[in-house]
Design a protein around this motif. Structure first.
Motif, PDB file in Angstrom:
ATOM      1  N   ARG A  12      -2.764  12.915  -6.520  1.00 50.69           N
ATOM      2  CA  ARG A  12      -3.648  12.849  -7.684  1.00 50.69           C
ATOM      3  C   ARG A  12      -4.747  13.894  -7.566  1.00 50.69           C
ATOM      4  O   ARG A  12      -5.300  14.120  -6.482  1.00 50.69           O
ATOM      5  N   ALA A  13      -5.078  14.510  -8.691  1.00 53.47           N
ATOM      6  CA  ALA A  13      -6.197  15.448  -8.774  1.00 53.47           C
ATOM      7  C   ALA A  13      -7.023  15.092 -10.006  1.00 53.47           C
ATOM      8  O   ALA A  13      -6.477  14.894 -11.099  1.00 53.47           O
ATOM      9  N   THR A  14      -8.326  15.004  -9.820  1.00 51.02           N
ATOM     10  CA  THR A  14      -9.231  14.644 -10.914  1.00 51.02           C
ATOM     11  C   THR A  14     -10.418  15.593 -10.920  1.00 51.02           C
ATOM     12  O   THR A  14     -10.992  15.899  -9.869  1.00 51.02           O
ATOM     13  N   TRP A  15     -10.756  16.067 -12.112  1.00 50.31           N
ATOM     14  CA  TRP A  15     -11.954  16.892 -12.286  1.00 50.31           C
ATOM     15  C   TRP A  15     -12.870  16.202 -13.291  1.00 50.31           C
ATOM     16  O   TRP A  15     -12.421  15.702 -14.323  1.00 50.31           O
ATOM     17  N   ALA A  34     -10.554  15.269 -16.560  1.00 57.35           N
ATOM     18  CA  ALA A  34      -9.123  15.554 -16.612  1.00 57.35           C
ATOM     19  C   ALA A  34      -8.508  15.057 -15.314  1.00 57.35           C
ATOM     20  O   ALA A  34      -9.029  15.329 -14.224  1.00 57.35           O
ATOM     21  N   SER A  35      -7.403  14.309 -15.433  1.00 55.55           N
ATOM     22  CA  SER A  35      -6.773  13.731 -14.250  1.00 55.55           C
ATOM     23  C   SER A  35      -5.258  13.841 -14.375  1.00 55.55           C
ATOM     24  O   SER A  35      -4.693  13.563 -15.434  1.00 55.55           O
ATOM     25  N   TYR A  36      -4.632  14.255 -13.261  1.00 55.97           N
ATOM     26  CA  TYR A  36      -3.173  14.336 -13.210  1.00 55.97           C
ATOM     27  C   TYR A  36      -2.701  13.578 -11.977  1.00 55.97           C
ATOM     28  O   TYR A  36      -3.264  13.729 -10.888  1.00 55.97           O
ATOM     29  N   GLN A  37      -1.680  12.753 -12.152  1.00 54.01           N
ATOM     30  CA  GLN A  37      -1.166  11.961 -11.038  1.00 54.01           C
ATOM     31  C   GLN A  37       0.352  11.954 -11.062  1.00 54.01           C
ATOM     32  O   GLN A  37       0.963  11.734 -12.105  1.00 54.01           O
ATOM     33  N   LYS A  38       0.934  12.183  -9.896  1.00 51.57           N
ATOM     34  CA  LYS A  38       2.388  12.112  -9.748  1.00 51.57           C
ATOM     35  C   LYS A  38       2.686  11.120  -8.641  1.00 51.57           C
ATOM     36  O   LYS A  38       2.177  11.250  -7.517  1.00 51.57           O
ATOM     37  N   TYR A  61      11.913   5.247  -8.526  1.00 51.59           N
ATOM     38  CA  TYR A  61      11.055   5.075  -9.705  1.00 51.59           C
ATOM     39  C   TYR A  61       9.934   6.109  -9.607  1.00 51.59           C
ATOM     40  O   TYR A  61       9.187   6.137  -8.624  1.00 51.59           O
ATOM     41  N   ASP A  62       9.815   6.977 -10.623  1.00 47.63           N
ATOM     42  CA  ASP A  62       8.832   8.068 -10.605  1.00 47.63           C
ATOM     43  C   ASP A  62       7.978   8.032 -11.864  1.00 47.63           C
ATOM     44  O   ASP A  62       8.477   7.729 -12.960  1.00 47.63           O
ATOM     45  N   GLU A  63       6.695   8.366 -11.700  1.00 50.44           N
ATOM     46  CA  GLU A  63       5.780   8.473 -12.829  1.00 50.44           C
ATOM     47  C   GLU A  63       5.035   9.797 -12.760  1.00 50.44           C
ATOM     48  O   GLU A  63       4.656  10.254 -11.678  1.00 50.44           O
ATOM     49  N   ASP A  64       4.797  10.365 -13.932  1.00 48.89           N
ATOM     50  CA  ASP A  64       4.064  11.620 -14.064  1.00 48.89           C
ATOM     51  C   ASP A  64       3.021  11.390 -15.162  1.00 48.89           C
ATOM     52  O   ASP A  64       3.378  11.272 -16.337  1.00 48.89           O
ATOM     53  N   ALA A  65       1.734  11.289 -14.779  1.00 50.10           N
ATOM     54  CA  ALA A  65       0.700  10.849 -15.722  1.00 50.10           C
ATOM     55  C   ALA A  65      -0.397  11.897 -15.882  1.00 50.10           C
ATOM     56  O   ALA A  65      -0.841  12.507 -14.903  1.00 50.10           O
ATOM     57  N   LEU A  66      -0.829  12.079 -17.106  1.00 42.22           N
ATOM     58  CA  LEU A  66      -1.935  12.977 -17.446  1.00 42.22           C
ATOM     59  C   LEU A  66      -2.952  12.205 -18.275  1.00 42.22           C
ATOM     60  O   LEU A  66      -2.575  11.499 -19.220  1.00 42.22           O
TER      61      LEU A  66
END
Length: 432
Positions: A12-15, A34-38, A61-66
């Motif tokens: 996860r990366a968050t700004w 802004a946050s992106y998580q895989k 099971y995979d998730e890709d979230a923005l």
């Protein structure tokens, strides 16, 4: 012989950015995020069975979230004793979900690889605005939220039919508070609610032909809408803090998850079929009480006690039947000791037993239970914490109603749904 291994990874990366004292016509303060998580998980199971074929399950099971968020606020002034704050902004969330199951010896009537629900992209966009308006001892908080959601599945790799789902809503709210004295305040809130169905409820399918039960999708599931009202009292008297509230809500197209819509367990001619459904009209009401008392400093640390009690009741107003998703009332009591580096808490939680009048006919009713927990946190240094807890100290066998509400009174497998006995949890947390 059965062996299982589960691996989970998350990146996860968050700004976040915050600008204050802008002194602009439309904003004094601006916040952006802004946050992106895989994340991905894999469960691998092997089973060597007596008289039955060897079996493997390899489930991913995979998730890709923005997530994006923007919020601006502007201070308001009119008169010496009046003022407030106006806040507005936008939210955007996009989540892609991918799942697959492989292995050896698939379930009867199926073949590998297979998907339990189609790969899906879920999106949600919302605009919101809220004002906090104060005059003397009165505070009024009007607000509104306009949102749109979309569920878009992919047919590729999924054997069943798929359905898309989307809708929009505008949800207003209004809060009013009167500070009667420096210690006591009363408040009232109204809020319109909107809850979208999820991808699993719309498209997921599962069947166990040997145990004679299945879960089917509901492509026609509608979003849930509600109107709730709350009236409360807050008190801050020296070391004592008290909060009390009563509430009631009216729901349209209430989403009830995994309802037994036909059949029965163990019947090969008429297997149990579960589905998420809409209930046309539902009413949920209840009250909550909370109290906290600061005893001051003794034995080198600060001592506090807290208590909380909640009771909720719901029913389908069209049929006058109880809403069996409501958990029984709960009472929590606790005492906490804190120093600069150590915190220790002892708590007791009591769940009432589920009454037959509040459940579906022939339901297995969870009994009442009291559970004791002891936990501690050692703050080793700034940003580093060691947490240790011993839970269910008396090794009590108990159940949570949410886990057993679909069991019938004749079930012989209730023990499989009980909570863990006495157990220990240890975690080390490092903040960077």
């Amino acid at each position: 012989d059965s062996r299982a291994r589960t691996d989970m990874n998350r990146w996860r990366a968050t700004w976040q950015g915050r600008w204050q004292q802008l002194d602009m016509a439309l904003a004094d303060e601006l916040r952006l995020m802004a946050s992106y998580q895989k994340s991905d998980s894999r469960e691998f199971v092997t089973e060597t069975r007596v008289g039955l074929p060897y079996r493997e399950r390899d489930v991913t099971y995979d998730e890709d979230a923005l997530q994006l968020h923007a919020q601006a606020s502007k201070l308001l002034r009119w008169g010496a004793a009046a003022g407030g704050k106006f806040t507005y902004g936008v939210d955007y969330i996009r989540n892609k979900v991918v799942n697959e199951q492989n292995g050896i010896t698939p379930p009867a009537g199926e073949s590998f690889p297979l998907k339990r629900f189609p790969d899906t992209t879920e999106t949600s966009t919302a605009l919101f605005a809220q004002a906090e308006l104060g005059h003397g001892r009165w505070t009024m908080t009007p607000g509104v939220r306009a949102e749109h959601y979309s569920i878009k599945p992919k047919q590729a790799g999924f054997g069943g039919t798929v359905a898309s789902n989307s809708d929009s809503a505008v949800s207003p709210k209004l809060g009013l508070m009167f500070q009667a004295t420096d210690a006591w305040a009363v408040y009232g809130n109204y809020a319109a609610g909107f809850r979208a169905p999820n991808a699993g409820q719309i498209n997921a399918f599962f069947e166990n032909p040997l145990a004679f039960y299945r879960s089917i999708p509901n492509p026609n599931l509608k979003p849930e809408k509600s109107n709730t009202f709350e009236l409360g009292l807050r008190g801050r008297v020296n070391a004592l803090r008290i909060d009390a509230a009563v509430f009631t809500g009216r729901y349209k197209d209430f989403i009830q998850d995994q309802v037994l819509v036909s059949g029965q367990y163990g019947n090969p001619a008429n297997p149990a079929t579960f589905q998420s459904v809409n209930l046309d009209r539902v009413r949920i009401s209840g009250f909550e009480l909370k109290a906290d008392y600061d005893w001051g400093r003794f034995a080198g640390g600060d001592w506090r006690t807290h208590a909380a009690y909640g009771y909720t009741k719901g029913k389908d107003t069209n049929t006058d039947k109880p809403l069996d998703t409501i958990s029984p009332q709960q009472l929590v009591l606790g005492v906490r000791y804190d120093t600069s580096s150590l915190g220790v808490q002892f708590s007791a939680s009591h769940w009432a037993g589920k009454k037959a009048s509040d459940a579906a006919a022939d339901a297995w009713l969870s009994p009442s239970a009291t559970v004791l927990d002891l936990s501690a946190q050692w703050r080793i240094r700034s940003g580093t914490r060691l947490n240790v807890g011993v839970y269910n100290l008396t090794d009590k066998k108990y159940w949570r109603w949410a886990d057993v509400r679909n069991l019938t009174g004749s079930t012989s497998i209730a023990d499989a749904y009980s909570q863990p006995g006495r157990h220990i949890r240890v975690s080390l947390v490092q903040d960077f």
